[in-house]
Scaffold this motif. Structure first.
Motif, PDB file in Angstrom:
ATOM      1  N   GLU A 170     -48.016 -25.934  64.416  1.00  0.00           N
ATOM      2  CA  GLU A 170     -49.115 -24.871  64.426  1.00  0.00           C
ATOM      3  C   GLU A 170     -48.400 -23.334  64.043  1.00  0.00           C
ATOM      4  OE1 GLU A 170     -51.824 -22.538  67.770  1.00  0.00           O
ATOM      5  OE2 GLU A 170     -50.685 -24.203  68.216  1.00  0.00           O
ATOM      6  N   ARG A 171     -47.239 -23.123  64.895  1.00  0.00           N
ATOM      7  CA  ARG A 171     -46.521 -21.953  64.727  1.00  0.00           C
ATOM      8  C   ARG A 171     -46.073 -21.584  63.278  1.00  0.00           C
ATOM      9  NH1 ARG A 171     -44.151 -21.360  69.746  1.00  0.00           N
ATOM     10  NH2 ARG A 171     -46.100 -21.118  70.868  1.00  0.00           N
ATOM     11  N   ALA A 172     -45.425 -22.894  62.566  1.00  0.00           N
ATOM     12  CA  ALA A 172     -45.045 -22.635  61.328  1.00  0.00           C
ATOM     13  C   ALA A 172     -45.943 -22.316  60.175  1.00  0.00           C
ATOM     14  CB  ALA A 172     -44.194 -23.970  60.843  1.00  0.00           C
ATOM     15  N   PHE A 173     -47.153 -22.828  60.380  1.00  0.00           N
ATOM     16  CA  PHE A 173     -48.156 -22.456  59.625  1.00  0.00           C
ATOM     17  C   PHE A 173     -48.740 -21.210  59.826  1.00  0.00           C
ATOM     18  CE2 PHE A 173     -52.933 -22.220  58.646  1.00  0.00           C
ATOM     19  CZ  PHE A 173     -52.968 -23.177  57.520  1.00  0.00           C
ATOM     20  N   PRO A 231     -41.246 -30.072  49.538  1.00  0.00           N
ATOM     21  CA  PRO A 231     -42.244 -29.361  48.931  1.00  0.00           C
ATOM     22  C   PRO A 231     -43.586 -30.244  49.276  1.00  0.00           C
ATOM     23  CG  PRO A 231     -41.103 -30.211  47.393  1.00  0.00           C
ATOM     24  CD  PRO A 231     -40.277 -30.351  48.700  1.00  0.00           C
ATOM     25  N   ASP A 232     -43.449 -31.908  49.472  1.00  0.00           N
ATOM     26  CA  ASP A 232     -44.474 -32.474  49.626  1.00  0.00           C
ATOM     27  C   ASP A 232     -44.967 -32.661  51.026  1.00  0.00           C
ATOM     28  OD1 ASP A 232     -44.911 -33.152  46.984  1.00  0.00           O
ATOM     29  OD2 ASP A 232     -43.184 -34.409  46.923  1.00  0.00           O
ATOM     30  N   HIS A 233     -44.349 -32.140  52.146  1.00  0.00           N
ATOM     31  CA  HIS A 233     -44.541 -32.156  53.244  1.00  0.00           C
ATOM     32  C   HIS A 233     -46.028 -31.672  53.527  1.00  0.00           C
ATOM     33  CE1 HIS A 233     -44.618 -31.508  57.579  1.00  0.00           C
ATOM     34  NE2 HIS A 233     -43.446 -32.104  57.962  1.00  0.00           N
ATOM     35  N   PRO A 234     -46.960 -32.606  54.417  1.00  0.00           N
ATOM     36  CA  PRO A 234     -48.582 -32.162  54.635  1.00  0.00           C
ATOM     37  C   PRO A 234     -48.569 -30.691  54.980  1.00  0.00           C
ATOM     38  CG  PRO A 234     -47.889 -34.348  55.718  1.00  0.00           C
ATOM     39  CD  PRO A 234     -46.612 -33.885  55.042  1.00  0.00           C
ATOM     40  N   LEU A 235     -47.667 -30.223  55.806  1.00  0.00           N
ATOM     41  CA  LEU A 235     -47.849 -28.811  56.285  1.00  0.00           C
ATOM     42  C   LEU A 235     -47.695 -28.027  55.130  1.00  0.00           C
ATOM     43  CD1 LEU A 235     -48.679 -27.474  59.287  1.00  0.00           C
ATOM     44  CD2 LEU A 235     -46.103 -26.937  59.179  1.00  0.00           C
ATOM     45  N   ILE A 236     -46.672 -28.167  54.476  1.00  0.00           N
ATOM     46  CA  ILE A 236     -46.438 -27.250  53.180  1.00  0.00           C
ATOM     47  C   ILE A 236     -47.745 -27.201  52.460  1.00  0.00           C
ATOM     48  CG2 ILE A 236     -45.147 -26.916  51.187  1.00  0.00           C
ATOM     49  CD1 ILE A 236     -43.406 -26.096  53.726  1.00  0.00           C
ATOM     50  N   LYS A 289     -58.412 -25.146  58.745  1.00  0.00           N
ATOM     51  CA  LYS A 289     -59.231 -26.067  59.626  1.00  0.00           C
ATOM     52  C   LYS A 289     -58.714 -27.489  59.604  1.00  0.00           C
ATOM     53  CE  LYS A 289     -63.121 -23.387  59.245  1.00  0.00           C
ATOM     54  NZ  LYS A 289     -64.681 -23.317  58.605  1.00  0.00           N
ATOM     55  N   GLU A 290     -58.139 -27.794  58.470  1.00  0.00           N
ATOM     56  CA  GLU A 290     -57.520 -29.094  58.295  1.00  0.00           C
ATOM     57  C   GLU A 290     -56.090 -29.217  59.125  1.00  0.00           C
ATOM     58  OE1 GLU A 290     -55.176 -31.699  54.710  1.00  0.00           O
ATOM     59  OE2 GLU A 290     -56.615 -30.207  54.064  1.00  0.00           O
ATOM     60  N   MET A 291     -55.516 -27.966  59.322  1.00  0.00           N
ATOM     61  CA  MET A 291     -54.142 -27.956  60.184  1.00  0.00           C
ATOM     62  C   MET A 291     -54.673 -28.352  61.913  1.00  0.00           C
ATOM     63  SD  MET A 291     -52.508 -26.229  62.545  1.00  0.00           S
ATOM     64  CE  MET A 291     -52.865 -24.481  62.184  1.00  0.00           C
ATOM     65  N   VAL A 292     -55.761 -27.663  61.915  1.00  0.00           N
ATOM     66  CA  VAL A 292     -56.274 -27.422  63.404  1.00  0.00           C
ATOM     67  C   VAL A 292     -56.789 -29.065  63.685  1.00  0.00           C
ATOM     68  CG1 VAL A 292     -57.902 -26.854  64.724  1.00  0.00           C
ATOM     69  CG2 VAL A 292     -56.935 -25.094  63.546  1.00  0.00           C
ATOM     70  N   ARG A 293     -57.449 -29.770  62.719  1.00  0.00           N
ATOM     71  CA  ARG A 293     -58.081 -30.933  63.073  1.00  0.00           C
ATOM     72  C   ARG A 293     -56.800 -32.037  63.242  1.00  0.00           C
ATOM     73  NH1 ARG A 293     -61.080 -30.864  58.918  1.00  0.00           N
ATOM     74  NH2 ARG A 293     -59.824 -32.247  57.131  1.00  0.00           N
ATOM     75  N   LEU A 294     -55.871 -31.998  62.510  1.00  0.00           N
ATOM     76  CA  LEU A 294     -54.613 -32.944  62.624  1.00  0.00           C
ATOM     77  C   LEU A 294     -54.041 -32.529  63.700  1.00  0.00           C
ATOM     78  CD1 LEU A 294     -53.555 -34.720  60.402  1.00  0.00           C
ATOM     79  CD2 LEU A 294     -51.722 -33.124  59.921  1.00  0.00           C
ATOM     80  N   GLN A 295     -53.872 -31.260  64.161  1.00  0.00           N
ATOM     81  CA  GLN A 295     -53.015 -31.159  65.362  1.00  0.00           C
ATOM     82  C   GLN A 295     -53.774 -31.626  66.880  1.00  0.00           C
ATOM     83  OE1 GLN A 295     -49.857 -29.677  65.925  1.00  0.00           O
ATOM     84  NE2 GLN A 295     -49.734 -30.394  63.788  1.00  0.00           N
ATOM     85  N   LEU A 296     -55.051 -31.337  66.683  1.00  0.00           N
ATOM     86  CA  LEU A 296     -56.185 -31.675  67.726  1.00  0.00           C
ATOM     87  C   LEU A 296     -55.977 -33.138  67.973  1.00  0.00           C
ATOM     88  CD1 LEU A 296     -59.012 -29.325  67.354  1.00  0.00           C
ATOM     89  CD2 LEU A 296     -57.284 -29.280  69.325  1.00  0.00           C
TER      90      LEU A 296
END
Length: 825
Positions: A668-671, A697-702, A711-718
């Motif tokens: 979350e912080r890195a994003f 470079p293929d890491h999902p967060l990147i 919103k995609e990041m939030v959904r994954l983290q939740l």
């Protein structure tokens, strides 16, 4: 007889009762400051909580209040309520809250003064430390303990003073340290005899000028005074300071003294404020764009039914303009507004903008202010009933607001809103919501990358949610280009450089077009690790379990946890090899390489080392804003809402170091950091470019950062947090145990956790050893509690207090320092 319950600025849970002297019975009221005697010889400034006639049922004699400092309270009634809530929710002492809340200038405290006995003759040779202390009295007879420690360089001078006292060499007494002192300035005015122009004023001045024909300098000074002060025109007369008069007349103080002796002019002292708000012509707020107008209307609708609203607006969408419109509206209602920012760096940029709109209604408050400046802000709020806008960092929550109408928490996701050490370890965003509730005010949280906790609360209906999805002026979001530095290093393209070829090319192009670039590396210093090539020796801090960071500018190895520093050795102390190499890189190394690559460009660095003072912050940011600096290198200070119109290129030099951190909030912080830094590019009419250097470079967060897929990041983290019982589904409370004795710490932390488990079951995890096991000579262990979000904090507090009291029965437990961290950031 009357008694007063008072709070002391010490880590103590309870209030203490003192008797009120008969002559002060009518004057002592709740919220006032009093000086009380506490302990053997110390005096403290206490705050009166309650005045009553209940005699304390104690076998000890009740001490009397020593002195009253205020005729009127320095605290407002809601502040004590807020203090009690902070102490209760964040599991700390009321004295801790008092110490953090009140500016130091309002807290008088006794300081031990040591007086040298001139008649002292030693019977025999003194110990070296004793001689050092006595030598410090050369030319002076009295020094405070802190002055002695500074002069002698001894870390703990008290035992030495005690032995010298026993020998009769020194005497010790307690003196109250001076607190807030109003700033006084000397002003000059025309003497009464020459003021009455109607009768003989002009004639009298004429005779003075006749006398001054031989004293040309005094004559010039008098003419200059009359011209600047308009003393002969009562309608235009203004006060003139001695400093302004001497600067404008180019005369010496001796010349002025001559006129003062003649009785033509007279001087007087006057209190002047230290608070400097830029003087400028007031403007009206700019008109909002259709998207902003829509968001503004939606916020209004939300505030009709909810007290908290989250404004999720992409970077450069113009959130500040919406804040300004809401602030203007609340001030016109005669109420007060608190505008919270996470970092002092941003206050320097936004102060001027707000001063143009709100003038003297604006007050700024942060830790780079002097004690006296902070007291002046406090007093201004305390004695002004009108509308006022306070712009500040987290400590601004404790100011004496009378009628808050709105709190704006800008960049609400920032972890700098969480106070780490010392207690109270409060989170300013959460505390702001409670404070607003106590005043019947509304809270607006704003961010381009909201914290998952706030976004969850907004999407589940606890807060309102308003979204602003387009940038102001419809300019495009920056283009993010991930660069595989692992592959470039494998191909020897990035062998001895920190910069990928595409980043160098983009910076070159930007400079040729007269544009600016920002380079982000979230690590200060030159290199985080120095290693011996031959034997692998790495210098470590003597107090902490961390390697020392190399700062080339000062040629020092520094611990970023306790400040311990040593000079870089010329050779390895283990094997005497002269070959010491650096590993990793910080902002200093980035600056050095940029200077080599772009010698013609003006480069600045914004990190904790270069921006330690308020003026340094202001200068670095102002120079970049005006275009004097072409390339700005910095740490996460750069990510916090700064607005630069001419930045077209942003380089994130090492994305992997942001993601690979042992914390459930790391992704979350890195994003947030990467998106926020990226948002500094292309904020006007041109599309910006962000070069994101990473080994994956293929890491999902990147990939999510590349698409700004919040919103995609939030959904994954939740999904992960729900599975592993983390916030926002559970509340975390971390019990931190520290001790110099590691074996006792290990043994008692296990016992502590077992006692908690008997009451709280599987909610208790640990004890665990943190990644950094020792800081400032203290070993650390942590016990983590995961409490259901619906559970009240009061019963949990009772259990924690009961277990703590149980642990007190073990004698070695006294060697432990224990504190609670509620909702750790």
């Amino acid at each position: 007889m009357k008694y007063a319950d008072v709070i002391l600025p010490l880590p103590l849970e309870n209030s203490y009762t003192y008797s009120i002297p008969a002559d002060l019975e009518q004057a002592v009221i709740p919220g006032c400051r009093v000086i009380v005697h506490f302990g053997k010889k110390r005096y403290y400034t206490a705050i009166v909580m309650e005045v009553h006639e209940r005699k304390p049922d104690s076998q000890y004699e009740t001490k009397e209040i020593y002195a009253l400092l205020d005729a009127t309270p320095v605290l407002r009634r809601p502040q004590l309520r807020f203090w009690k809530w902070i102490a209760s929710y964040y599991l700390c002492k009321l004295g801790d809250v008092y110490k953090a809340a009140l500016p130091s200038g309002l807290k008088l405290e006794s300081e031990t003064a040591v007086t040298y006995n001139e008649a002292f003759e030693a019977d025999g040779p003194l110990r070296p430390n004793e001689q050092v202390v006595l030598d410090a009295f050369a030319g002076v007879l009295k020094l405070t303990v802190s002055e002695l420690e500074k002069k002698t360089g001894l870390r703990n001078v008290v035992p030495v003073v005690a032995s010298l006292m026993a020998k009769g060499a020194v005497e010790v007494s307690e003196e109250l340290k001076r607190g807030f002192a109003p700033k006084m300035q000397t002003f000059i005015r025309l003497s009464e005899a020459y003021k009455d122009v109607e009768t003989h004023g002009r004639a009298s001045l004429q005779s003075v000028f006749d006398e001054l024909k031989r004293a040309k300098k005094q004559e010039l000074l008098l003419v200059c005074f009359l011209d600047l002060s308009h003393a002969l025109n009562p309608a235009l007369t203004r006060e003139l300071s001695k400093k302004e008069l001497l600067e404008n007349s180019h005369c010496s103080p001796a010349t002025l003294d001559g006129l003062l002796k003649r009785g033509v002019l007279e001087s007087y002292e006057k209190e002047v404020g230290r608070l400097q708000v830029p003087v400028c012509r007031l403007q009206t707020p700019s008109p909002l764009s259709p998207a902003q107008e829509k968001a503004y209307g939606e916020i209004h609708d939300v505030f009709g039914t909810k007290d908290v609203c989250l404004l999720h607006g992409v970077t450069s969408s113009g959130k500040t303009e919406i804040y300004i419109r809401l602030i203007d509206e609340v001030l016109k209602m005669g109420r007060q507004v608190l505008y919270l920012l996470p970092e002092i760096a941003i206050t320097t940029q936004i102060t001027e903008r707000l001063a143009k709109l709100f003038g003297d209604k604006l007050l700024v408050y942060h830790s780079k202010f002097s004690d006296n400046e902070r007291v002046e802000v406090w007093n201004r709020l305390l004695h002004t009933d009108g509308p006022m806008l306070v712009l500040g960092v987290r400590s601004s929550l404790f100011l004496p607001f009378k009628d808050l109408g709105l709190i704006v928490v800008d960049e609400e996701h920032e972890n700098t809103y969480k106070q780490q050490d010392p207690a109270p370890r409060y989170h300013a965003r959460n505390a702001a919501i409670v404070l607003a509730g106590m005043h019947g005010a509304k809270t607006l949280l704003g961010s381009a990358t909201p914290s998952i906790d706030s976004y969850f609360n907004a999407t589940t209906g606890k807060y309102g949610l308003v979204e602003l999805t387009t940038r102001y002026g419809d300019c495009l979001m920056p283009e993010i280009l991930p660069v595989d530095i692992k592959e470039l290093r494998r191909k020897k393209i990035m062998k001895d450089t920190l910069f990928s070829p595409i980043l160098v090319e983009k910076i070159n192009m930007a400079l040729e077009r007269g544009e600016q670039a920002i380079l982000f590396q979230n690590r200060r210093g030159f290199a985080p690790v120095i290693e011996c090539k031959s034997c692998g020796w790495v210098p470590h801090c003597v107090n902490c379990d961390v390697s020392l960071t190399y700062h080339k500018f000062r040629n020092e190895l520094v611990c970023h946890y306790c400040g311990y520093k040593i000079q870089l050795p010329r050779q390895c102390p283990e094997c005497q090899s002269p070959e010491l190499r650096t590993m990793g890189f910080g902002t200093e190394m980035v600056e050095e390489e940029i200077d080599t690559l772009f010698p013609a460009a003006k480069v600045e660095r914004l990190d904790f080392d270069t921006a330690r003072t308020r003026t340094a912050y202001e200068r670095i940011i102002a120079d970049f804003e005006k275009g004097k600096t072409q390339i700005l290198i910095g740490t996460q200070m750069l990510s916090k809402g700064l607005d630069f119109g001419n930045v077209s290129v942003v380089g994130i030099l090492n994305a992997d170091s942001l993601m690979n951190f042992p914390d459930f909030r790391a992704h979350e912080r890195a994003f947030q950091l990467m998106v926020q830094v990226s948002g500094r590019a292309g904020r006007r009419d041109k599309r910006g470019t962000v070069i994101l250097q990473t080994s994956g470079p293929d890491h999902p967060l990147i990939r999510m950062v590349e698409r700004f897929a919040y919103k995609e990041m939030v959904r994954l983290q939740l999904g992960e947090r729900s599975m592993f019982r983390y916030p926002p589904y559970y509340r975390l409370i971390v019990i931190v145990l520290r001790s110099r004795n590691d074996s006792i710490l290990q043994e008692l932390s296990v016992l502590y956790a077992d006692n908690l488990r008997r009451r709280l079951g599987e909610r208790v995890l640990g004890p665990v050893t943190p990644p950094i096991t020792r800081v400032q000579t203290l070993h650390i262990r942590k016990i983590v509690l995961k409490i259901e979000i619906a559970a009240a904090i009061a019963p949990v507090r009772e259990i924690l207090e009961a277990v703590h009291a149980e642990m007190q029965r073990y004698l070695p437990f006294k060697q432990l320092i224990v504190h609670y961290d509620v909702d750790p950031a």
